[in-house]
Motif scaffolding. Sequence first.
Motif, PDB file in Angstrom:
ATOM      1  N   VAL A  77     -19.490 -32.093   3.323  1.00 23.63           N
ATOM      2  CA  VAL A  77     -19.647 -33.198   2.381  1.00 23.63           C
ATOM      3  C   VAL A  77     -19.431 -32.684   0.965  1.00 23.63           C
ATOM      4  O   VAL A  77     -20.012 -31.676   0.565  1.00 23.63           O
ATOM      5  CB  VAL A  77     -21.053 -33.822   2.500  1.00 23.63           C
ATOM      6  N   THR A  78     -18.570 -33.357   0.226  1.00 26.73           N
ATOM      7  CA  THR A  78     -18.348 -33.016  -1.182  1.00 26.73           C
ATOM      8  C   THR A  78     -18.918 -34.136  -2.044  1.00 26.73           C
ATOM      9  O   THR A  78     -19.149 -35.241  -1.580  1.00 26.73           O
ATOM     10  CB  THR A  78     -16.858 -32.819  -1.478  1.00 26.73           C
ATOM     11  N   ASN A  79     -19.125 -33.825  -3.312  1.00 28.07           N
ATOM     12  CA  ASN A  79     -19.774 -34.767  -4.218  1.00 28.07           C
ATOM     13  C   ASN A  79     -18.803 -35.356  -5.221  1.00 28.07           C
ATOM     14  O   ASN A  79     -17.843 -34.701  -5.646  1.00 28.07           O
ATOM     15  CB  ASN A  79     -20.908 -34.089  -4.990  1.00 28.07           C
ATOM     16  N   GLN A  80     -19.077 -36.576  -5.620  1.00 28.59           N
ATOM     17  CA  GLN A  80     -18.495 -37.176  -6.819  1.00 28.59           C
ATOM     18  C   GLN A  80     -19.621 -37.175  -7.843  1.00 28.59           C
ATOM     19  O   GLN A  80     -20.549 -37.985  -7.765  1.00 28.59           O
ATOM     20  CB  GLN A  80     -18.010 -38.593  -6.536  1.00 28.59           C
ATOM     21  N   LYS A 109     -23.038 -36.324  -8.977  1.00 27.62           N
ATOM     22  CA  LYS A 109     -24.282 -35.948  -8.285  1.00 27.62           C
ATOM     23  C   LYS A 109     -24.437 -36.623  -6.933  1.00 27.62           C
ATOM     24  O   LYS A 109     -25.418 -36.376  -6.236  1.00 27.62           O
ATOM     25  CB  LYS A 109     -25.480 -36.274  -9.169  1.00 27.62           C
ATOM     26  N   PHE A 110     -23.475 -37.479  -6.556  1.00 27.59           N
ATOM     27  CA  PHE A 110     -23.618 -38.243  -5.313  1.00 27.59           C
ATOM     28  C   PHE A 110     -22.670 -37.745  -4.225  1.00 27.59           C
ATOM     29  O   PHE A 110     -21.499 -37.457  -4.496  1.00 27.59           O
ATOM     30  CB  PHE A 110     -23.332 -39.725  -5.566  1.00 27.59           C
ATOM     31  N   PRO A 111     -23.150 -37.666  -2.984  1.00 28.94           N
ATOM     32  CA  PRO A 111     -22.272 -37.267  -1.875  1.00 28.94           C
ATOM     33  C   PRO A 111     -21.256 -38.359  -1.554  1.00 28.94           C
ATOM     34  O   PRO A 111     -21.566 -39.556  -1.626  1.00 28.94           O
ATOM     35  CB  PRO A 111     -23.243 -37.060  -0.709  1.00 28.94           C
ATOM     36  N   GLN A 112     -20.047 -37.937  -1.223  1.00 31.34           N
ATOM     37  CA  GLN A 112     -18.996 -38.866  -0.851  1.00 31.34           C
ATOM     38  C   GLN A 112     -18.948 -39.038   0.666  1.00 31.34           C
ATOM     39  O   GLN A 112     -19.427 -38.186   1.413  1.00 31.34           O
ATOM     40  CB  GLN A 112     -17.634 -38.350  -1.342  1.00 31.34           C
ATOM     41  N   SER A 123     -19.252 -45.994  -2.096  1.00 34.38           N
ATOM     42  CA  SER A 123     -19.423 -45.932  -3.551  1.00 34.38           C
ATOM     43  C   SER A 123     -20.059 -47.211  -4.083  1.00 34.38           C
ATOM     44  O   SER A 123     -20.912 -47.163  -4.983  1.00 34.38           O
ATOM     45  CB  SER A 123     -18.073 -45.682  -4.240  1.00 34.38           C
ATOM     46  N   GLY A 131     -14.226 -32.355  -6.477  1.00 32.24           N
ATOM     47  CA  GLY A 131     -14.908 -33.057  -5.387  1.00 32.24           C
ATOM     48  C   GLY A 131     -13.891 -33.261  -4.282  1.00 32.24           C
ATOM     49  O   GLY A 131     -13.576 -34.382  -3.905  1.00 32.24           O
ATOM     50  N   TRP A 138     -17.747 -45.153  -9.159  1.00 29.93           N
ATOM     51  CA  TRP A 138     -18.533 -43.928  -9.187  1.00 29.93           C
ATOM     52  C   TRP A 138     -19.059 -43.653 -10.598  1.00 29.93           C
ATOM     53  O   TRP A 138     -20.208 -43.231 -10.781  1.00 29.93           O
ATOM     54  CB  TRP A 138     -17.700 -42.742  -8.708  1.00 29.93           C
ATOM     55  N   HIS A 161     -23.123 -43.424 -12.142  1.00 32.90           N
ATOM     56  CA  HIS A 161     -23.668 -42.311 -12.929  1.00 32.90           C
ATOM     57  C   HIS A 161     -24.145 -42.738 -14.318  1.00 32.90           C
ATOM     58  O   HIS A 161     -24.951 -42.037 -14.936  1.00 32.90           O
ATOM     59  CB  HIS A 161     -22.613 -41.216 -13.089  1.00 32.90           C
TER      60      HIS A 161
END
Length: 221
Positions: free
Chosen positions: A34-37, A39-42, A61, A130, A187, A191
């Motif tokens: 899992v990668t982030n955009q 602070k949130f996981p994508q 999103s 990300g 996204w 934020h």
Amino acid sequence: MANDMPDPVQFCSHVAKLHKLSTSPNNCFGFHVVTNQGKFPQAVEWDPSWQSFFTKMLKHSIKIDSQENGTIDALSEVSSRLIDSVIPLLLGPLESDGRTVKPCLIHGDLWDGNIGTDRKTGTIYIFDAGAYYAHSELELGMWRCQRHRFVDQEVYLREYLKNAGISEPIEMFDDRNRLYCIYMNIWASAHHTGGIDRDMAYKDILFLVNKYAPSSDNVLP
């Protein structure tokens, strides 16, 4: 490093090379972790279909943005119509009539703040990725966002497309770019509570819904 806008020829040739030479390990869209955009996981679980993969990412999103900023009925309604009616018309043709979309490794958050140029050598570096495997044009959605300096410098888009080309159907490129920008703006809205990013996404959603799935109750002024 300098945070000036990078040399467009060098920068765009490197980005296009990343997209063209990268190979998904299973010919699917997504990533193995899992990668982030920000602070949130994508939502980057593997999927063989670009339309399906992007739809799941966009839904995720929107869910995060709603959790952070609350739900607006008008936005929820047009977002549902975007997902149900517009995305199949915009992304479906990429994977029909014998066409396919190559899963390319993209940076995923490629705005001017994540690019630096070595003051001594002129070498360009990109960071704070990300990353995941996606349609290469998704990378360009960030460059349309009004908050970034790319939006006023079309030379970057021209240079990239000169190196990488445009997916068929070519005539749908700008609408796909608008759709991909919506994903990036949602996204950003998640934020930055109270920012203009949600408004920008809403206007772009309205534009696409009015064009591809119109009704009498949401015509743009």
